[in-house]
Motif scaffolding. Structure first.
Motif, PDB file in Angstrom:
ATOM      1  N   SER A 145      -3.263  -5.536  -2.319  1.00 38.00           N
ATOM      2  CA  SER A 145      -4.253  -6.752  -1.556  1.00 38.00           C
ATOM      3  C   SER A 145      -5.246  -6.955  -2.769  1.00 38.00           C
TER       4      SER A 145
ATOM      5  N   VAL B 180      -1.111  -0.793   0.155  1.00 35.80           N
ATOM      6  CA  VAL B 180      -1.435  -2.116   1.023  1.00 35.80           C
ATOM      7  C   VAL B 180      -2.676  -2.525   0.404  1.00 35.80           C
TER       8      VAL B 180
ATOM      9  N   ASP C  86       3.481 -10.960  -1.398  1.00 27.70           N
ATOM     10  CA  ASP C  86       3.496 -10.592  -0.041  1.00 27.70           C
ATOM     11  C   ASP C  86       2.678  -9.184  -0.192  1.00 27.70           C
ATOM     12  N   SER C  87       1.330  -9.003  -0.035  1.00 30.49           N
ATOM     13  CA  SER C  87       0.613  -7.859  -0.281  1.00 30.49           C
ATOM     14  C   SER C  87       1.264  -6.787   0.766  1.00 30.49           C
ATOM     15  N   LEU C  88       1.556  -7.208   1.996  1.00 31.01           N
ATOM     16  CA  LEU C  88       1.950  -6.004   2.957  1.00 31.01           C
ATOM     17  C   LEU C  88       3.255  -5.521   2.582  1.00 31.01           C
ATOM     18  N   ARG C  89       4.194  -6.285   2.089  1.00 33.73           N
ATOM     19  CA  ARG C  89       5.677  -5.792   1.806  1.00 33.73           C
ATOM     20  C   ARG C  89       5.515  -4.934   0.275  1.00 33.73           C
TER      21      ARG C  89
END
Length: 116
Positions: free
Chosen positions: A66, A62, A6-9
């Motif tokens: 990503s 982030v 999960d790129s955001l986390r």
């Protein structure tokens, strides 16, 4: 069981870790030279600096995570990441040089009637 990336986390976690490390380093160096929180004060005050510092580091984290995840799927993205990193670093160097020259001139009265 492997967890899905999960790129955001992951990026937010990276940003918080990096921001905290830098923040603590600055605080320790300032305290060691006998001027606690001097850097924070010069850069806009403790609260403003801390908020912006963490915000920018989380966003940067982030973006980096990503891009790394994207490069895992599309290897040619690595070249774009490397070029982008060099452009950003060059920009930071140029801004630093420009600000240091501006500060040098201002501190010596250049460009004003005080130095004439």
């Amino acid at each position: 069981m492997a967890r899905k990336h999960d790129s955001l986390r992951e990026g937010a976690w990276l940003g918080v870790v990096v921001a905290t490390s830098i923040w603590v380093w600055l605080a320790v160096v300032d305290a060691a030279v006998g001027q606690p929180f001097r850097t924070f004060t010069v850069l806009g005050g403790l609260t403003l600096f801390t908020i912006l510092h963490y915000l920018f580091n989380v966003v940067y984290g982030v973006v980096i995570v990503s891009l790394v995840h994207g490069a895992a799927r599309e290897p040619s993205l690595v070249i774009g990441m490397a070029f982008g990193f060099l452009v950003i670093e060059f920009g930071f160097v140029m801004v630093t040089v420009l600000l240091s020259h501006w500060g040098w001139a201002r501190s010596r009265g250049h460009g004003s009637s005080a130095g004439i």
